[in-house]
Scaffold this motif. Structure first.
Motif, PDB file in Angstrom:
ATOM      1  N   THR A 150      -1.899  -2.053  -2.217  1.00  0.00           N
ATOM      2  CA  THR A 150      -1.352  -0.699  -2.089  1.00  0.00           C
ATOM      3  C   THR A 150      -1.903  -0.006  -0.853  1.00  0.00           C
ATOM      4  O   THR A 150      -1.178   0.680  -0.129  1.00  0.00           O
ATOM      5  N   LEU A 151      -3.202  -0.198  -0.596  1.00  0.00           N
ATOM      6  CA  LEU A 151      -3.837   0.405   0.572  1.00  0.00           C
ATOM      7  C   LEU A 151      -3.202  -0.104   1.861  1.00  0.00           C
ATOM      8  O   LEU A 151      -2.855   0.689   2.752  1.00  0.00           O
ATOM      9  N   ARG A 152      -3.011  -1.409   1.963  1.00  0.00           N
ATOM     10  CA  ARG A 152      -2.413  -1.987   3.172  1.00  0.00           C
ATOM     11  C   ARG A 152      -0.968  -1.538   3.351  1.00  0.00           C
ATOM     12  O   ARG A 152      -0.530  -1.244   4.472  1.00  0.00           O
ATOM     13  N   THR A 153      -0.230  -1.470   2.253  1.00  0.00           N
ATOM     14  CA  THR A 153       1.171  -1.063   2.337  1.00  0.00           C
ATOM     15  C   THR A 153       1.296   0.379   2.803  1.00  0.00           C
ATOM     16  O   THR A 153       2.161   0.723   3.605  1.00  0.00           O
ATOM     17  N   LEU A 154       0.405   1.233   2.305  1.00  0.00           N
ATOM     18  CA  LEU A 154       0.410   2.633   2.728  1.00  0.00           C
ATOM     19  C   LEU A 154       0.081   2.768   4.210  1.00  0.00           C
ATOM     20  O   LEU A 154       0.688   3.575   4.925  1.00  0.00           O
ATOM     21  N   ALA A 156      -1.374   5.124  -6.418  1.00  0.00           N
ATOM     22  CA  ALA A 156      -2.252   4.271  -7.226  1.00  0.00           C
ATOM     23  C   ALA A 156      -1.576   2.929  -7.421  1.00  0.00           C
ATOM     24  O   ALA A 156      -0.341   2.834  -7.392  1.00  0.00           O
ATOM     25  N   PRO A 157      -2.344   1.876  -7.606  1.00  0.00           N
ATOM     26  CA  PRO A 157      -1.753   0.557  -7.843  1.00  0.00           C
ATOM     27  C   PRO A 157      -1.135   0.461  -9.234  1.00  0.00           C
ATOM     28  O   PRO A 157      -1.470   1.241 -10.127  1.00  0.00           O
ATOM     29  N   GLY A 158      -0.195  -0.462  -9.377  1.00  0.00           N
ATOM     30  CA  GLY A 158       0.358  -0.752 -10.693  1.00  0.00           C
ATOM     31  C   GLY A 158       1.410   0.210 -11.183  1.00  0.00           C
ATOM     32  O   GLY A 158       1.639   0.331 -12.387  1.00  0.00           O
TER      33      GLY A 158
END
Length: 321
Positions: free
Chosen positions: A206-210, A172-174
């Motif tokens: 977060t999506l791109r990093t994953l 999750a972000p943050g």
């Protein structure tokens, strides 16, 4: 009618009782477990793990609601769903701190849903010792889908990959780190990656990093499986329900992949190996402790604490006694 026959007939009270007996290592529970084992092997076991704060319980709640909805039923009955939620242990009672599962209270009343909390009781890896036994009983009781929600410690929760057919890793972000799951070493076990709370700022990052980190983690997978199954990265919101239907579709697609590729049998073998290893270690430890004696063991613990012996030397003395 025996308690085993009652469970096979769908008696939920008998099911709850036998799970308690198994968790407490009661001879009656272990005997029933052996009697039920020939009736297992049909359920799809889904592991759900990730760091604290990612909303695992809320996502499980939303996921079960959808799985039991008319969308999944089609022309027949929706699948029977069980949830095994492994919680941290109370330091006082030893029970599950979140045992009431208040975040799943709106699932109550549906006879096709069974929820059971269990205390980790100090076990590492995000599971409890009896988790595997619980899934076997629920499998024999006729549940089509069994969801295992891990503790959420986030640092070593990789045992779930050996306990489940399909492993969902949630981020999750943050959370103060772009990829919390990756630093814990659990990114590699994901069959499906989920970014929950996707309506919050930072979700896209977060999506791109994953997605980028996933490419780096592929080397640790079996090459044949890695090439045939591309781990999806999904953006969902358990709060609003956005993306949950896509998650359900990916879970079903992964099950089909396992069956068609032969990986289902491979994972069943891995699950059997893990269960046997756990039982073997437990029996060997109990036998060793009985041979050494509790008093002698406590003396060795004191020697280690006071630095008269190293843990290795203490172990050698235990084995040599």
């Amino acid at each position: 009618m025996t308690i085993t026959e009652r469970i096979l007939a769908g008696d939920r009270l008998a099911l709850a009782r036998i799970l308690t007996l198994i968790e407490n290592q009661s001879p009656e529970g272990l005997e029933a477990l052996s009697a039920l084992y020939p009736h297992t092997g049909k359920a799809h076991i889904i592991g759900i793990t990730g760091p604290p704060g990612t909303g695992k319980s809320t996502l499980v709640n939303r996921l079960v609601q959808l799985l039991r909805s008319p969308r999944e039923a089609g022309t027949g009955e929706p699948p029977m769903v069980a949830v095994v939620a492994v919680d941290p242990s109370s330091p006082f009672s030893g029970g599950a701190i979140l045992g009431d599962r208040i975040r799943m209270r709106d699932l109550a009343g549906d006879p096709g849903i069974f929820i059971r909390s269990m205390a980790s009781r100090g076990a590492l890896g995000g599971l409890a010792r009896a988790t595997g036994a619980f899934t076997q009983v629920l499998d024999a009781a006729g549940f089509d889908l069994i969801l295992i929600e891990t503790v959420g410690a986030g640092q070593a929760e990789v045992d779930i990959a050996s306990a489940a057919h399909t492993t969902i890793v949630i981020d999750a972000p943050g959370l103060g780190d772009d990829v919390q799951a990756n630093k814990a070493g659990i990114l590699e076990i994901a069959d499906v990656l989920v970014v929950n709370k996707s309506d919050l700022p930072g979700a896209e990052r977060t999506l791109r990093t994953l997605e980028m980190a996933l490419h780096l983690a592929q080397f640790s997978r079996d090459q044949d499986e890695a090439e045939s199954w591309q781990t999806p990265v999904l953006a969902v919101s358990a709060l609003t329900g956005d993306g949950i239907p896509t998650l359900v579709d990916q879970i079903r697609a992964h099950r089909e992949h396992l069956l068609e590729s032969g990986q289902w049998v491979v994972r069943e073998r891995g699950r059997a190996r893990m269960h046997l290893r756990q039982e073997l270690l437990s029996v060997l430890w109990a036998d060793l402790l009985e041979r050494v004696g509790e008093e002698r063991f406590q003396d060795l613990v004191l020697d280690v604490v006071e630095r008269r012996l190293s843990p290795q030397q203490a172990l050698e003395q235990m084995l040599g006694d």
